[in-house]
Write a protein that holds these residues in place. Structure first.
Motif, PDB file in Angstrom:
ATOM      1  N   ASP A  38       0.813  -1.264   0.335  1.00  0.00           N
ATOM      2  CA  ASP A  38      -0.033   0.043  -0.037  1.00  0.00           C
ATOM      3  C   ASP A  38       0.820   1.165  -0.234  1.00  0.00           C
ATOM      4  N   PHE A  39       1.030   1.980  -1.296  1.00  0.00           N
ATOM      5  CA  PHE A  39       1.924   3.012  -1.279  1.00  0.00           C
ATOM      6  C   PHE A  39       1.219   4.255  -1.711  1.00  0.00           C
ATOM      7  N   ASP A  40       1.755   5.329  -1.754  1.00  0.00           N
ATOM      8  CA  ASP A  40       1.461   6.578  -1.879  1.00  0.00           C
ATOM      9  C   ASP A  40       2.080   6.936  -3.101  1.00  0.00           C
ATOM     10  N   VAL A  41       1.327   6.779  -4.574  1.00  0.00           N
ATOM     11  CA  VAL A  41       1.943   6.836  -5.739  1.00  0.00           C
ATOM     12  C   VAL A  41       1.442   7.744  -6.287  1.00  0.00           C
ATOM     13  N   ILE A  42       2.517   8.580  -7.258  1.00  0.00           N
ATOM     14  CA  ILE A  42       2.200   9.825  -8.177  1.00  0.00           C
ATOM     15  C   ILE A  42       2.997   9.390  -9.390  1.00  0.00           C
TER      16      ILE A  42
END
Length: 225
Positions: A29-33
């Motif tokens: 669960d990552f914060d991806v941009i």
């Protein structure tokens, strides 16, 4: 609550970005941009460095969408800019480039934390890379690791005489013409028999079928231009 690992993906092909995104969702669960340009990637890394920094970057090396206004026209320029500014972010190259010389130069000069190949990259591979990078280690996919090992071994085996022979070989139609051209460390000329022996050893070391193949492999390895 523990903050998520922030990941920035930069690639000029949206399908590639989607593929990486899907793999990352399987991994954790990552914060991806995401972005399509190196300029935009650098701007985001810089602007978020002090407030909400990215931990990992996935970037290609070649970008086809550069324009005259582009400052950073490829992944190598992006990595250089990041290194020059000493931003604290782990960098993964994910590309289609497998040319030994380019791979060797990128890893030697830019020292990315991971080097992955698009054609062979799945969730498992990306998972390994993320795990290694977050642990301050390096991860190179198997094919890249083998190329670097091979390049290092060959480089160790190369001496000045070998380099001379490889550079002069394409210029002369006959091996005998190299006599009186190739010099030893003491500046004396190497005899024809010694040149032929050296060539034979070089063909073995580089697994070349003949002298033409030898020169091609030496160029591909970046031993000669």
């Amino acid at each position: 609550m523990e903050n998520k690992t922030r990941i920035l993906i930069v690639d000029d092909h949206q399908l590639v970005i989607q593929g990486i995104l899907c793999s990352l969702k399987e991994v954790g669960d990552f914060d991806v941009i995401t972005t399509n340009t190196c300029d935009d990637a650098f701007r985001m890394i810089k602007s978020h460095q002090k407030t909400n920094p990215f931990h990992l970057l996935f970037t290609d090396l070649s970008f086809d969408n550069a324009t005259d206004e582009t400052s950073l026209d490829g992944g190598e320029e992006l990595i250089k800019a990041i290194r020059n500014n000493e931003f604290d972010i782990k960098i993964a190259v994910i590309t289609g480039h497998t040319e030994t010389n380019r791979v060797y130069n990128v890893i030697s000069n830019l020292k990315p934390n991971a080097y992955l190949l698009k054609s062979k990259c799945d969730a498992t591979e990306i998972g390994f890379a993320v795990q290694k990078m977050l642990a301050n280690n390096f991860y190179y996919t198997h094919e890249i690791h083998q190329k670097i090992m091979r390049r290092n071994i060959v480089q160790i085996q190369m001496d000045d005489v070998a380099i001379q022979i490889l550079k002069e070989l394409p210029k002369h139609p006959k091996i005998s013409n190299l006599e009186g051209v190739i010099t030893k460390p003491d500046s004396s000329f190497l005899k024809l028999r010694s040149i032929e022996t050296k060539l034979c050893n070089l063909r073995t070391d580089l697994n070349a079928k003949n002298n033409t193949d030898l020169v091609l492999k030496a160029k591909e390895l970046g031993i000669i231009d």
